[in-house]
Enzyme design. Structure first.
Site, short mmCIF file in Angstrom:
data_model
loop_
_atom_site.label_atom_id
_atom_site.label_comp_id
_atom_site.label_asym_id
_atom_site.label_seq_id
_atom_site.Cartn_x
_atom_site.Cartn_y
_atom_site.Cartn_z
N SER A 148 -15.39 -2.37 32.26
CA SER A 148 -16.47 -1.40 32.46
C SER A 148 -16.85 -1.35 33.94
O SER A 148 -16.93 -2.40 34.60
CB SER A 148 -17.69 -1.80 31.63
OG SER A 148 -17.32 -1.95 30.27
N GLU A 151 -24.32 -13.09 29.68
CA GLU A 151 -23.97 -11.76 29.18
C GLU A 151 -24.41 -11.60 27.72
O GLU A 151 -25.01 -10.61 27.34
CB GLU A 151 -22.45 -11.55 29.31
CG GLU A 151 -22.01 -10.17 28.87
CD GLU A 151 -20.49 -9.98 28.97
OE1 GLU A 151 -19.80 -10.92 29.40
OE2 GLU A 151 -20.03 -8.88 28.63
C1 FAD Z 1 -17.26 -0.87 25.20
C2 FAD Z 1 -16.53 -2.07 25.66
C3 FAD Z 1 -16.70 -2.54 26.94
C4 FAD Z 1 -15.99 -3.65 27.40
N1 FAD Z 1 -16.17 -4.05 28.69
C5 FAD Z 1 -15.42 -5.08 29.15
C6 FAD Z 1 -15.51 -5.48 30.52
O1 FAD Z 1 -16.28 -4.93 31.28
N2 FAD Z 1 -14.72 -6.47 30.95
C7 FAD Z 1 -13.87 -7.15 30.12
O2 FAD Z 1 -13.20 -8.05 30.58
N3 FAD Z 1 -13.75 -6.80 28.82
C8 FAD Z 1 -14.51 -5.78 28.32
N4 FAD Z 1 -14.39 -5.42 27.00
C9 FAD Z 1 -13.38 -6.09 26.18
C10 FAD Z 1 -13.90 -6.98 25.08
O3 FAD Z 1 -14.41 -8.17 25.59
C11 FAD Z 1 -12.74 -7.22 24.11
O4 FAD Z 1 -12.42 -5.98 23.53
C12 FAD Z 1 -13.09 -8.20 23.02
O5 FAD Z 1 -13.26 -9.49 23.53
C13 FAD Z 1 -12.04 -8.22 21.89
O6 FAD Z 1 -10.75 -8.34 22.38
P1 FAD Z 1 -9.62 -7.32 21.88
O7 FAD Z 1 -10.11 -5.97 22.10
O8 FAD Z 1 -8.35 -7.71 22.53
O9 FAD Z 1 -9.50 -7.55 20.32
P2 FAD Z 1 -8.67 -8.72 19.59
O10 FAD Z 1 -9.00 -10.02 20.20
O11 FAD Z 1 -7.24 -8.33 19.46
O12 FAD Z 1 -9.35 -8.65 18.17
C14 FAD Z 1 -8.92 -7.76 17.13
C15 FAD Z 1 -9.66 -8.13 15.85
O13 FAD Z 1 -9.30 -9.47 15.48
C16 FAD Z 1 -10.46 -10.27 15.35
N5 FAD Z 1 -10.16 -11.63 15.81
C17 FAD Z 1 -9.47 -12.00 16.92
N6 FAD Z 1 -9.44 -13.34 17.02
C18 FAD Z 1 -10.13 -13.83 15.97
C19 FAD Z 1 -10.47 -15.13 15.53
N7 FAD Z 1 -10.12 -16.24 16.20
N8 FAD Z 1 -11.21 -15.24 14.42
C20 FAD Z 1 -11.60 -14.15 13.72
N9 FAD Z 1 -11.31 -12.90 14.08
C21 FAD Z 1 -10.58 -12.73 15.19
C22 FAD Z 1 -11.51 -9.61 16.23
O14 FAD Z 1 -12.83 -9.91 15.81
C23 FAD Z 1 -11.19 -8.13 16.02
O15 FAD Z 1 -11.78 -7.68 14.84
C24 FAD Z 1 -15.10 -4.32 26.53
C25 FAD Z 1 -14.94 -3.87 25.22
C26 FAD Z 1 -15.64 -2.77 24.77
C27 FAD Z 1 -15.44 -2.30 23.36
#
Ligand code: FAD
Lengths: 389, 369
Positions: A145, A228
């Site tokens: 972001s 955060e």
């Molecule tokens: C609007 C928005 C703004 C963001 N801004 C930033 C930013 O500024 N900087 C930044 O670095 N990131 C940012 N993010 C990223 C955000 O931190 C990640 O999307 C988030 O941590 C999830 O990672 P992923 O998308 O890879 O999903 P994944 O980790 O692939 O997860 C997919 C699904 O699997 C589940 N899952 C994964 N691992 C486990 C586990 N161990 N136990 C149970 N369930 C699990 C998750 O809950 C989810 O439902 C942003 C995300 C959004 C949506």
């Protein structure tokens, strides 16, 4: 002591506060005054613009500012960038950035997530190497972001590939405005473009921008994440139409009244249930603060973000239910539908960003309740041997 | 209501916790809940000596003089131990009703016996519909010579079968008034009702021209409502404390029960349930304490706080107690496991002073909607 402090803040606010800023320049000018008068970070040491006050007295200042709706104080709780820098930064970096950050002059972003490292952030593959007295970074970040406007990004990158995943990571303040950093905006489900892909190709970071020791970035990250998440647990973005929230009747009641639905007994039950979520979270937060002020840590701190995610999803669902078929529409002629639809989508910002609800539940279960960890097959392997994708 | 300081309230809570740990364990609960009275008179006297029974009675009338905040804190302990007995009915609701009438002579005559535990008072307020509103009152009072007589039915009377003093809300030509009646008098029958929660005692009282004495002071429904608010806050504390305790028990179990070679608490299906329940448990504590503070300070908006606690605490406790059984598996389906004792209490508490849907409606009204 506390009375004198209250009088002092009041007098200062009476002399300086003239109401909400009309534009960005005015907002900055206000922050500069707050910083100069040492109200921005009252809990911080005097050396860095603070007053070294205990929490209870800082709360008095916050309460006086809040009573007028004046921003700028309490940054020692809410400014995650500045707090992380204060706790782990080098003297040189602090001197260069801290006060500017408090004055709102340093747009920041978080370079954490990568295509293959989201929830499992410790699996990140962005690489930083020390070369000729500086760090050289290569890799890709995503969902970043505000990367397009940021001056610095808080970056986690791997500096040791032989250590296990959590132990080979370092934490940097990465300058964003340089040739080695390419930012490509991504279009979000809301239609907005706030988050981005960031490509780092031989991006350069001065030595003094390393926070903590090399390989100890995970600990720095935990501090930053805690700030955060606590901010995300207390507040969230409101409707895009910018209709003022907070004062007066709760927006959901106002909406139901306006839509002529306030007499519907089924809706009233739903309304009370959803309003209670927000009321209870506010009470939990207040109790957490009181615990903190007394020096006891509180399980409540970890619950706010999960609670807020339910609040936002449920409020958006109820807005939609109140509007019924009106929620089919969008555009300036349908502002209520715009709000309901935007809030429905934007709720995921809180339930995914900053650690998903599922990850929050893991954290609450393991760190607060002390339940055993999930087995993690790659936890102790040298990172080189860890599988990804 | 005045209230003692926070330090004092905490010190009292700790004393109470020690006494309950020593004297009110699960085995004790199981023993006394199957006796007709449903509580242990010796422990009751000890609790009275400690100051619990007269906690909200003014010191001038033999009580501790603590307010709702100290009461709520104490009730968290009472709930955690599932302490059975007439505390809520006599020490809180009936004592609160006498105090709310605001008549010095009545207070001086009735409160000392209630506060020292030597008299068990029961408040007979609502009829068989159990609505806890003015419209729900189903006893009528008519003047009879110098006194009055009562006719009709009051139900959901807490420890009515153990009471030696009845405080009856009844309709008169000028509206609701509160009457004192003797449960042994002719013209009334006290019938114990069989409760799903074996640690609970509820009676239905049928009045057929029973003699009664009209109590002076604040007339009308307002006094009854003030007493109900106090009882509601006490019960919210009980629910919050009980909910927290069942959750603790369940989390402990999840750390030690091994299946598939690992503690069941390491499975997310269990861990995530526990995390969600923690949010419920902590929210209930916040809601109960907030309601107590609002009552103690007579804050504007106290009504909203009380009704918020009314449904939030009831549903939190019920959810935690129900989910705890699922998280334990078969062991919690046995009579000998304590989980069902909590579920029974939770299900009783959900109904006792108005169901959640009713509190939600009142909450909205208090918010101006
Ligand atoms: C609007 C928005 C703004 C963001 N801004 C930033 C930013 O500024 N900087 C930044 O670095 N990131 C940012 N993010 C990223 C955000 O931190 C990640 O999307 C988030 O941590 C999830 O990672 P992923 O998308 O890879 O999903 P994944 O980790 O692939 O997860 C997919 C699904 O699997 C589940 N899952 C994964 N691992 C486990 C586990 N161990 N136990 C149970 N369930 C699990 C998750 O809950 C989810 O439902 C942003 C995300 C959004 C949506």
């Amino acid at each position: 002591m506390t009375d004198a402090l209250r009088d002092e803040v009041r007098a200062w606010l009476a002399a300086h506060w003239t109401g909400p800023a009309a534009d960005e320049a005015a907002a900055r000018a206000w922050l500069a005054k707050v910083v100069e008068a040492r109200w921005a970070v009252p809990r911080w040491p005097v050396e860095w613009g603070g007053r070294a006050l205990p929490d209870a007295e800082a709360r008095i200042i916050e309460a006086e500012f809040a009573a007028l709706g004046a921003p700028g104080t309490g940054q020692d709780r809410t400014n995650l960038y500045a707090n992380t820098l204060l706790a782990f930064g080098t003297q040189a970096l602090k001197e260069r950035l801290l006060l500017r950050m408090l004055r709102g002059e340093v747009p920041m972003c978080l370079l954490y997530s990568e295509p293959n490292a989201g929830s499992d952030l410790a699996g990140l593959r962005c690489r930083a190497e020390r070369r000729d007295g500086q760090w050289v970074v290569n890799g890709q970040k995503v969902w970043t972001s505000y990367a397009a406007v940021a001056e610095y990004g808080m970056l986690v990158a791997r500096t040791d590939w032989d250590a296990p995943k959590h132990r080979g990571i370092s934490f940097f303040f990465c300058p964003m405005r340089q040739p080695g950093v390419e930012v490509r905006p991504l279009r979000q489900i809301t239609g907005e473009s706030r988050f981005n892909e960031v490509f780092l190709t031989d991006a350069l970071i001065p030595e003094e921008n390393l926070l903590g020791q090399p390989g100890q970035g995970w600990a720095v990250l935990q501090t930053a994440l805690a700030y955060e998440r606590s901010v995300m647990g207390e507040a969230a973005r409101g409707p895009r139409s910018g209709v003022a929230e907070g004062t007066g009747e709760p927006p959901l009641i106002a909406l139901a009244r306006e839509a002529g639905r306030l007499g519907d007994p089924v809706l009233r039950q739903d309304l009370a249930r959803v309003l209670a979520y927000r009321a209870l979270n506010a009470l939990n937060t207040a109790r957490a603060k009181a615990d903190l002020a007394q020096g006891t840590s509180s399980p409540l701190m970890s619950l706010g973000k999960l609670a807020m995610s339910r609040i936002l999803h449920e409020e958006a669902r109820l807005r939609t239910a109140i509007l019924g078929p009106e929620s089919l529409f969008e555009g300036p002629e349908h502002p209520r539908a715009e709000d309901a639809n935007f809030l429905t989508l934007n709720a995921y910002f809180t339930s995914i960003g900053g650690g998903t609800d599922q990850i929050q539940r893991n954290i609450i279960g393991e760190r607060v309740l002390g339940l055993p960890r999930e087995p993690e097959v790659d936890r102790d392997l040298p990172f080189r041997q860890v599988r990804s994708q | 209501m005045a209230g003692i300081g926070r330090e004092e309230a905490l010190a009292f809570r700790d004393q109470l916790r020690r006494l309950l740990a020593a004297r009110a364990g699960e085995a004790e609960l199981r023993r006394v809940m199957e006796t007709p009275a449903g509580y242990d008179p010796t422990l009751w006297r000890q609790l009275a000596e400690l100051g619990l029974v007269g906690l909200v009675v003014e010191a001038a009338h033999g009580g501790t003089g603590a307010g709702p905040v100290a009461l709520e804190l104490a009730m968290e302990e009472v709930g955690a131990a599932l302490l059975p007995g007439p505390l809520l009915g006599s020490g809180v609701l009936a004592a609160g009703l006498v105090a709310a009438l605001g008549d010095e002579a009545t207070a001086a005559r009735l409160l000392p016996g209630i506060a020292d535990g030597s008299r068990i008072a029961a408040a007979a307020i609502t009829g068989p519909a159990g609505s806890w509103t003015e419209a729900g009152v189903a006893v009528e009072a008519v003047p009879d010579g110098g006194g009055w007589t009562l006719s009709g039915t009051a139900s959901f009377v807490l420890h009515g079968q153990n009471a030696d003093l009845l405080l009856v809300a009844a309709r008169t030509a000028e509206g609701i008034a509160v009457f004192e009646a003797d449960p042994r008098a002719a013209g009334l029958v006290v019938a114990a009702l069989p409760c799903f929660d074996h640690s609970l005692r509820i009676a239905e009282i049928r009045f057929t021209g029973a003699p009664a004495r009209r109590l002076g002071g604040r007339p009308g429904w307002a006094a009854v409502e003030a007493a109900l608010d106090l009882a509601q806050v006490a019960m919210a504390g009980e629910q919050a404390g009980a909910g927290r305790r069942v959750l603790e028990m369940t989390v402990e179990y999840a750390k030690t029960r091994i299946q598939f070679g690992r503690p069941i608490g390491s499975f997310q299906a269990i861990k995530h349930m526990a995390a969600d329940l923690l949010l419920e448990a902590e929210s209930a504590i916040s809601a109960a304490r907030h309601a107590a503070e609002a009552l103690e300070g007579r804050a504007v908006g106290a009504g909203a706080a009380v009704h918020l606690a009314g449904f939030a605490c009831a549903e939190a406790f019920a959810t935690i107690a129900a989910t705890a059984i699922q998280m334990h598996g078969g062991i919690a389906f046995t009579w000998d496991h304590p989980a069902h004792l909590y579920l029974r209490r939770a299900r009783a508490d959900v109904q006792l002073l108005g169901a959640p849907a009713w509190h939600r409606e009142r909450y909205l009204q208090a918010l101006g909607a």
